[in-house]
Structures are given as C-alpha cells and as structure tokens.
Design a protein around this motif. Structure first.
Motif, PDB file in Angstrom:
ATOM      1  N   PHE A   1       0.822  -1.208   0.000  1.00  0.00           N
ATOM      2  CA  PHE A   1       0.000   0.000   0.000  1.00  0.00           C
ATOM      3  C   PHE A   1       0.851   1.250   0.000  1.00  0.00           C
ATOM      4  O   PHE A   1       2.066   1.223   0.138  1.00  0.00           O
ATOM      5  N   GLN A   2       0.129   2.337  -0.086  1.00  0.00           N
ATOM      6  CA  GLN A   2       0.759   3.631  -0.260  1.00  0.00           C
ATOM      7  C   GLN A   2       1.686   4.043   0.884  1.00  0.00           C
ATOM      8  O   GLN A   2       2.787   4.503   0.656  1.00  0.00           O
ATOM      9  N   ASP A   3       1.196   3.854   2.119  1.00  0.00           N
ATOM     10  CA  ASP A   3       1.919   4.487   3.209  1.00  0.00           C
ATOM     11  C   ASP A   3       2.659   3.485   4.081  1.00  0.00           C
ATOM     12  O   ASP A   3       2.082   2.853   4.950  1.00  0.00           O
ATOM     13  N   PRO A   4       3.964   3.356   3.879  1.00  0.00           N
ATOM     14  CA  PRO A   4       4.731   2.390   4.662  1.00  0.00           C
ATOM     15  C   PRO A   4       4.768   2.769   6.143  1.00  0.00           C
ATOM     16  O   PRO A   4       4.987   1.929   6.996  1.00  0.00           O
ATOM     17  N   LEU A   5       4.560   4.038   6.446  1.00  0.00           N
ATOM     18  CA  LEU A   5       4.638   4.460   7.842  1.00  0.00           C
ATOM     19  C   LEU A   5       3.504   3.862   8.648  1.00  0.00           C
ATOM     20  O   LEU A   5       3.613   3.666   9.839  1.00  0.00           O
ATOM     21  N   THR A   6       2.368   3.605   7.994  1.00  0.00           N
ATOM     22  CA  THR A   6       1.219   3.119   8.736  1.00  0.00           C
ATOM     23  C   THR A   6       0.833   1.697   8.363  1.00  0.00           C
ATOM     24  O   THR A   6      -0.129   1.166   8.882  1.00  0.00           O
ATOM     25  N   SER A   7       1.580   1.062   7.465  1.00  0.00           N
ATOM     26  CA  SER A   7       1.210  -0.289   7.037  1.00  0.00           C
ATOM     27  C   SER A   7       1.647  -1.364   8.027  1.00  0.00           C
ATOM     28  O   SER A   7       1.154  -2.477   7.986  1.00  0.00           O
ATOM     29  N   LEU A   8       2.590  -1.025   8.882  1.00  0.00           N
ATOM     30  CA  LEU A   8       3.107  -2.025   9.810  1.00  0.00           C
ATOM     31  C   LEU A   8       2.530  -1.796  11.205  1.00  0.00           C
ATOM     32  O   LEU A   8       2.384  -0.659  11.648  1.00  0.00           O
ATOM     33  N   ASP A   9       2.223  -2.898  11.873  1.00  0.00           N
ATOM     34  CA  ASP A   9       1.694  -2.797  13.236  1.00  0.00           C
ATOM     35  C   ASP A   9       2.798  -2.299  14.168  1.00  0.00           C
ATOM     36  O   ASP A   9       3.839  -2.951  14.296  1.00  0.00           O
ATOM     37  N   PRO A  10       2.588  -1.162  14.804  1.00  0.00           N
ATOM     38  CA  PRO A  10       3.651  -0.567  15.619  1.00  0.00           C
ATOM     39  C   PRO A  10       4.039  -1.396  16.835  1.00  0.00           C
ATOM     40  O   PRO A  10       5.112  -1.195  17.392  1.00  0.00           O
ATOM     41  N   LEU A  11       3.188  -2.317  17.251  1.00  0.00           N
ATOM     42  CA  LEU A  11       3.465  -3.039  18.495  1.00  0.00           C
ATOM     43  C   LEU A  11       4.202  -4.358  18.290  1.00  0.00           C
ATOM     44  O   LEU A  11       4.478  -5.068  19.243  1.00  0.00           O
TER      45      LEU A  11
ATOM     46  N   ARG B   1      11.072   1.094   5.788  1.00  0.00           N
ATOM     47  CA  ARG B   1       9.802   0.453   6.127  1.00  0.00           C
ATOM     48  C   ARG B   1       9.101  -0.067   4.888  1.00  0.00           C
ATOM     49  O   ARG B   1       8.513  -1.140   4.899  1.00  0.00           O
ATOM     50  N   GLN B   2       9.191   0.711   3.776  1.00  0.00           N
ATOM     51  CA  GLN B   2       8.542   0.232   2.566  1.00  0.00           C
ATOM     52  C   GLN B   2       9.256  -1.021   2.054  1.00  0.00           C
ATOM     53  O   GLN B   2       8.629  -1.901   1.497  1.00  0.00           O
ATOM     54  N   ARG B   3      10.544  -1.101   2.297  1.00  0.00           N
ATOM     55  CA  ARG B   3      11.255  -2.337   1.930  1.00  0.00           C
ATOM     56  C   ARG B   3      10.726  -3.506   2.753  1.00  0.00           C
ATOM     57  O   ARG B   3      10.547  -4.613   2.235  1.00  0.00           O
ATOM     58  N   VAL B   4      10.479  -3.238   4.043  1.00  0.00           N
ATOM     59  CA  VAL B   4       9.920  -4.293   4.891  1.00  0.00           C
ATOM     60  C   VAL B   4       8.541  -4.706   4.369  1.00  0.00           C
ATOM     61  O   VAL B   4       8.208  -5.896   4.297  1.00  0.00           O
ATOM     62  N   VAL B   5       7.739  -3.703   3.978  1.00  0.00           N
ATOM     63  CA  VAL B   5       6.399  -3.992   3.461  1.00  0.00           C
ATOM     64  C   VAL B   5       6.494  -4.853   2.203  1.00  0.00           C
ATOM     65  O   VAL B   5       5.736  -5.807   2.029  1.00  0.00           O
ATOM     66  N   ILE B   6       7.464  -4.542   1.356  1.00  0.00           N
ATOM     67  CA  ILE B   6       7.647  -5.342   0.139  1.00  0.00           C
ATOM     68  C   ILE B   6       8.049  -6.769   0.507  1.00  0.00           C
ATOM     69  O   ILE B   6       7.539  -7.738  -0.055  1.00  0.00           O
ATOM     70  N   ALA B   7       8.931  -6.883   1.506  1.00  0.00           N
ATOM     71  CA  ALA B   7       9.312  -8.222   1.963  1.00  0.00           C
ATOM     72  C   ALA B   7       8.077  -8.972   2.456  1.00  0.00           C
ATOM     73  O   ALA B   7       7.901 -10.164   2.187  1.00  0.00           O
ATOM     74  N   LEU B   8       7.206  -8.266   3.177  1.00  0.00           N
ATOM     75  CA  LEU B   8       5.980  -8.897   3.679  1.00  0.00           C
ATOM     76  C   LEU B   8       5.067  -9.342   2.536  1.00  0.00           C
ATOM     77  O   LEU B   8       4.451 -10.407   2.589  1.00  0.00           O
ATOM     78  N   ALA B   9       4.993  -8.507   1.504  1.00  0.00           N
ATOM     79  CA  ALA B   9       4.125  -8.848   0.381  1.00  0.00           C
ATOM     80  C   ALA B   9       4.658 -10.065  -0.370  1.00  0.00           C
ATOM     81  O   ALA B   9       3.901 -10.861  -0.904  1.00  0.00           O
ATOM     82  N   LEU B  10       5.968 -10.217  -0.368  1.00  0.00           N
ATOM     83  CA  LEU B  10       6.581 -11.295  -1.159  1.00  0.00           C
ATOM     84  C   LEU B  10       6.861 -12.551  -0.357  1.00  0.00           C
ATOM     85  O   LEU B  10       7.288 -13.557  -0.909  1.00  0.00           O
TER      86      LEU B  10
END
Ligand code: ATP
Ligand code: SF4
Ligand code: MG
Lengths: 329, 336
Positions: free
Chosen positions: B104-114, B168-177
């Motif tokens: 998604f668009q916003d890597p800052l809010t795509s990951l659960d902060p906890l 963080r967006q790299r982490v999100v991409i890792a999560l997607a893949l």
C-alpha cells in the motif's frame, strides 16, 4: 527506563505532597479542633494548654512538617468521634472497601472488555445493539438508584441476597475477609454489581470505540492483505493496539472505583472506608477525613504509577525511544 | 492482445466486467464501471488515472478487501482461470498473501507498531507456508537481506518505528513477497516516500518481482515510473478504462483524448517531472457522471455522439481506447 521510572516517581511524590497539604489544611480551616474536643464551654487557659499540647501554637510550616512525617508513618492522630487512633479505625475498614472494589474492578474488566471487543467486531449484530442499549442505561442511571433497585428486587422481593452489611467475615491477621464464607460472598454480590456498573459501561464503550478506530487503520488493512486469519487480525493486532489507550483509562477507573465506593457503601451499609468517611464528615471528624483523603490519593498515585509502567511495557515506541536515549537503539 | 478471449495462454489474472458500487441513501454510486483487463504471469501492468478514478477500488476488489458498504456488483475476477470473486471469505483469505500480495501507499502506517518486523514476517510466513518458527525466521532474515536492509539479523528484532520510511517500505515489500505470491498489487507504493528514494523502491520492487516471477499491478501517478517499469498500461477515468495497451504504444501514440492530455507535457528522456499533468476541468463526481462518454465535458474533440452513447473499448493499433473517434465499423458490427 530508570530515568523514566525516577521521573514518574518524583511526579507521584509531588502529587502526594500537594494532597497532604490539602488534607492538612482541613485541620486549620474546617472547624476548630479545640472547640470540637472541649465543647463550647472552656476558658482561655484550657484552650492555650490544649493548643500547646496539640502543637497548634507552633508556626504553620512546623505543624505541616510534623503532620507529613506522622502521615508517612501512618499516624493521623486520634479520631475526634471514636476517640481511637485513626490508623486503627482505618485498618478495620480498609479490607471491606478493598475487597469490594477489587471484585467490582475485576467484574468491570472481565465483563466490559469482552463486551467492548465483541461490539467493536460485530457492530451490526443484534447482541451488540442490546449491549449498547443496556450500557446506556448503565451510565445514565445514578449509582444509588441502581443499588436501591437491586436491593428491592433481590433482597426485598426475592429474598435471595442480603440487603446490607458484609455477612460473616474471617480474620486473617488484622485483615477481615468476606471471601471465605458463603454469607460473605453472597453479601458481596449486589454491592459489587452496583459499584462496577458505571465503570463496566465506560470500559465497554471505550474498548468499542478504540477497537473500531484500530480496525480502520492501515496496518489492520495490511494485515488482512497479508492473508492473516481473522483470529490473528482481531485478537493479536487489533486487540493489542486497542489496549494501549485502554490501559490508562481502565487504570484510572480502578482508582475511581475505590472513590465511588462511598455511595455504594452508604446504600448497602457496607462497613468500609467510604461509609466511615461519610460518618466522619457528618461528625466533622477531621483526622479521619484527612487520612481518607491521603489514602485515596495514595491509591490513585500508585495505580497511576503502575499504569505508566504497564504502558511502557506494552508500547515499544515508548520503550525503545527512551532506550535509545540511554545509548542503544 | 485486444481480445483476451482469443488468447492461447490463460492470463494469470483476468478481470471481466468488474463493477464496484456503494449503495447510498440517494441511490447507488458506481465507482468501478465495467472494467476488464488481464495480467499475464510475470507481467507488469501499470494503472494510471486521476485521483478518484477507481484505481484503488479495483485493486481492493481483486483481493476481496472492499470496505463495506462497497461491494462487487457485477463481473468476475479469475486467477489462473478460476473465479475468486465469489469465494467464501476463508478461501479468499488463503489467496491473499499466498497468491496475491499487496503493497500500500503508506509504509509508515502499514506495519503494526506493536510488533517487531520479524514477528510480522514470521506470522505471515507460517500462516501460508508449512514452516516451523525458526525456519520462518531464517526465511524472514533472508527476505530482509533481499530487500536491501543492512544488518538483517539484527534488524529483524526491531520495531517499525526504528526504520526510516524507505526502509519500512522495503519491509512492506518483503511482507508482500514472503509467501511467494504470483501477483503483487502495488497501490502507489512510493507516493508517501521522499522523492530521492522513490526510484530505489520502484527498482527494488521491479527486480524482486522479476526474481520471484511475480506479476505486478502497479498503481501510480507517475508516468515516468510507468514508462520505465510497466509492460502495459491501463488509463482509468471516472471508474472506467479509457485506454489500455503496451506502454510504448500508449505513451508514444496515445489514442484516447484523455491519454493524449496526460502525455502531452511529458518531456522526452526525462524521468523527474512526469507526474500526471492537469487537464482543463476536473473529473466528474460519481453521482454526476455525464451520459455518453464520461470525458465529454473536458474533451477537445467532443462531438454529437459522445454526449449520447457511451463508447466501449475499441481496438486501435496495439492498444484499445474507449472513444468514438476510434470506433471501427467492424467492432460496431460485431456488437450489434
Ligand atoms: N466508502 C465510499 N463511499 C462512497 N464512495 C466511495 C467510497 N470509497 C471510495 N469512494 C469513491 O470511489 C471512487 C474511486 O476511489 P479510489 O480510491 O479507487 O480512487 P483512486 O483512483 O485510487 O484515487 P487516488 O489516486 O486518489 O488513490 C472515488 O470517487 C471515491 O470518492
Ligand atoms: S468519445 Fe468523444 S468525448 Fe469521449 S474521448 Fe472520445 S471524442 Fe472525447
Ligand atoms: Mg488510490
């Protein structure tokens, strides 16, 4: 971490000092202790003698200092009304209030939290609507009315439960507990329901609205997009995030329960500190009032302190940022 | 490619006549209106269009994450030839993350902060793949390394707020893949990021998807990104596809007047500027889409028919455009 604790601790001390000062001012401004102790007829020498004996002729700050030192050792002087040490009186009454509050708090959390989660997750189900409607009644009816209604139904009409008192208690050391006898447990039911209802409603509504908020966040959307099971999305990610703000409020509500106990204790003639406080107010028993004030504040401060620490444990953002300041991160 | 039905190979994703609507008190709002396209295995389809054109809703509809009251009101979504739009929720969930990943668009809010990024990676991996915790963790570290996070063994135990936006967006991409999906839906994956790292993330996304053999539906406002990354591009306008075709065709020979407007000011050989340019006027609201061609109030080439009849996609050259200017007698005859 250490810096955080120290900072919170100093804040707590400051709050207690302020409360202590207010409690102390009671002596100076609410009623005249000498009049209370000697009655209306006394002469000036008697007065001066008693004032010297009580330290009332000393400068104000000396008196406060003495009050504070004594208070810290649990010594609040002699009750005007009962002519016994305040600490002994409180010690008698404390278990009743704490047991009642504990049960009420557990009830409020154990029922309010799941109900809040349920109404947040299934917000259009009829059961959620029922919960919300009932909870609205819970916040809008005054506590004493709920208590009286419960007494009317379960004690007077049905005769199932006692309408007043603690039932039989057992002494564990100086602690009198109602948990160990059947009559003690039965006596707890109506008062604890009465006492918990308001907080239960608050927790339910708070959890529900937080849950709804969290469910709308991007990370929940992304958690679903990752294909996590509903169970994981709801109870691992959503619930955990919901709890961060809920902990603070729920903690404060716990303190509020103890303070609110005054009304419930009066309705049910529950022999706790709330009832003691009401009796003391009508008799202008200032040492007891001052002690009650300090004790309740102390409970609030301790709960607050624990809540802050919990917050710290639950929310890594707080933890790491402070940790980074300490040199790793 | 203009007629997917006649293709020899089955496309990976086939979206047919998709309709997404929102029931409201004042009638239904049709936000995605008869959208059809396909994506082949390993292919990158760019999707462009003004804000509100229906790009995100199309993506959400494909992975079954439309937010109520939004719903698929018609059409089909086929993955590998099998319909997925009518699957029970639980089966669709198994497809998300496993077959179709999302960024998604916003890597800052795509990951659960906890939760640490490691916890989020391993839970996704173990949800979809039959791996033990420690195997999943190793795989997570491997993925973090692959998306270019230095010190992955250490970073895996860090929380999202300890990473920068780009990281963080790299982490999100890792999560997607992380469960080897065959399609990634990337909805403006770099819009929220600093301009200086946007290109890096796009390059990374493209390289990883190629390495993992994943196709991509790349939603973006950036024509430069489309030109460099996509194989084909779909231009959306007011909930419909205005034009779709191979990138080279659409960029060099745009057929639909709206696309012509979009491409108009892209400097040749440039790669910094080309965001979508403003075209005179604005896209109609969903409740005020004009009859006939939705673009007609803004179209410089508008004529009689445009105001009465709605054009469908007509093949032109290598692509297809929903514009009466390209109506072929052949196509019309076939329709009618
Ligand atoms: N809950 C809703 N109720 C009514 N209309 C909605 C709702 N959600 C989205 N829409 C409408 O659907 C349309 C398409 O939205 P979508 O998010 O797909 O646009 P987009 O092309 O992704 O735009 P952007 O570039 O801004 O992301 C918009 O006009 C929006 O107003
Ligand atoms: S159909 Fe008519 S109004 Fe629509 S884009 Fe083509 S020329 Fe313009
Ligand atoms: Mg969007």
């Amino acid at each position: 971490m250490i810096a955080y604790i120290v900072q919170r601790f100093l804040q707590s001390v400051l709050v207690m000092a302020a409360v202590g000062f207010v409690a102390f001012s009671l002596f100076a401004y609410v009623g005249d202790p000498i009049t209370i102790m000697l009655g209306q007829d006394y002469n000036e020498t008697e007065r001066a003698r008693l004032a010297a004996q009580l330290g009332l002729d000393r400068p104000f700050y000396v008196q406060f200092f003495k009050f504070a030192v004594n208070a810290m050792q649990g010594d609040f002087g002699i009750s005007y009304r009962l002519a016994r040490p305040v600490s002994a009186v409180i010690r008698e009454r404390l278990p009743a209030t704490l047991e009642l509050s504990l049960v009420a708090a557990i009830l409020a959390l154990a029922v309010g939290l799941p109900m809040g989660v349920y109404t947040g997750l299934r917000r259009d189900s009829w059961l959620s609507r029922v919960f919300l409607t009932v909870s609205l009644i819970g916040v809008s009816l005054p506590t004493f009315l709920i208590g009286i209604l419960l007494i009317l139904v379960f004690a007077v009409i049905l005769g199932w439960l006692p309408s007043f008192g603690r039932g039989q208690t057992v002494m564990l050391g100086w602690w009198s507990t109602g948990f160990l006898t059947a009559s003690g447990l039965k006596a707890l039911i109506l008062p604890s329901i009465t006492l918990c209802l308001f907080q239960l409603t608050l927790i339910l509504r708070l959890v529900r609205s937080e849950m709804l908020e969290v469910l709308r966040t991007d990370y929940i959307k992304f958690a679903r997009a990752r294909g996590l099971r509903d169970r994981a999305v709801h109870f691992r990610h959503a619930l955990r995030n919901t709890l961060v703000p809920v902990i603070t409020i729920a903690g404060l509500q716990l303190g509020a329960i103890i303070a609110f106990a005054i009304i419930t204790e009066t309705v049910f003639q529950w022999p706790g500190m709330g009832l003691l406080f009401i009796q003391s107010v009508s008799a202008t028993d200032i040492p007891v009032m001052a002690a009650y004030l300090c004790l309740i504040s102390f409970v609030f401060v301790v709960i607050n302190f624990i809540v802050d620490l919990l917050y710290y444990v639950v929310d890594p953002r707080l933890r790491i940022d402070r940790g980074a300041v300490g040199g790793h991160g | 490619m203009s007629a997917p039905a006649t293709r020899a190979n089955r496309p990976l994703l086939d979206v047919r006549n998709l309709h997404v609507e929102f029931p409201t008190r004042r009638g239904r709002l049709v936000a995605v209106d008869d959208v059809s396209f396909h994506i082949d295995a390993g292919e990158v389809l760019g999707v462009v269009g003004e804000s509100g054109a229906g790009k995100s809703l199309t993506g959400a509809a494909i992975i079954g994450l439309l937010e109520p009251p939004g719903r698929i009101a018609g059409g089909e979504v086929l993955l590998d030839g099998k319909r997925i739009d009518n699957l029970p929720a639980e089966q669709l969930r198994r497809i998300r993350g496993r077959q179709i990943g999302a960024v998604f668009q916003d890597p800052l809010t795509s990951l659960d902060p906890l939760f640490t990024v490691g916890q989020q990676l391993t839970e996704t991996i173990t949800t979809h793949l039959d791996l033990s915790e420690s195997e999943a963790r190793n795989r997570a570290i491997e993925l973090l390394r692959e998306v270019g996070i230095p010190g992955a063994e250490r970073r895996i135990d860090h929380y999202p707020h300890q990473f920068s936006g780009g990281m963080r967006q790299r982490v999100v991409i890792a999560l997607a893949l992380c469960a080897q999906p065959r399609l990634i839906i990337a909805d403006e994956p770099t819009t929220a990021l600093d301009v200086s790292i946007q290109a890096q993330i796009i390059t990374l996304l493209k390289r990883l998807c190629r390495d993992h053999g994943a196709a991509v539906m790349l939603v973006t406002h950036d024509m430069g990104v489309i030109a460099e990354t996509a194989d084909r591009v779909a231009v959306m306008y007011a909930g419909r596809i205005a034009e779709i075709g191979p990138v080279a065709d659409v960029i060099q020979r745009p057929r639909h007047p709206y696309t012509v407007g979009l491409m108009g000011s892209i400097p040749k050989l440039d790669r910094a500027v080309p965001r979508l340019v403003q075209i005179e006027g604005s896209m109609p609201r969903l409740n005020a889409i004009p009859t006939g061609c939705a673009f007609n109030p803004r179209c410089p080439k508008v004529f009689e028919r445009c105001r009465i009849e709605r054009p469908e996609l007509f093949p032109v050259g290598g692509s297809a455009a929903a514009c009466w200017l390209h109506a072929t007698t052949l196509a019309e005859a076939a329709r009618g």
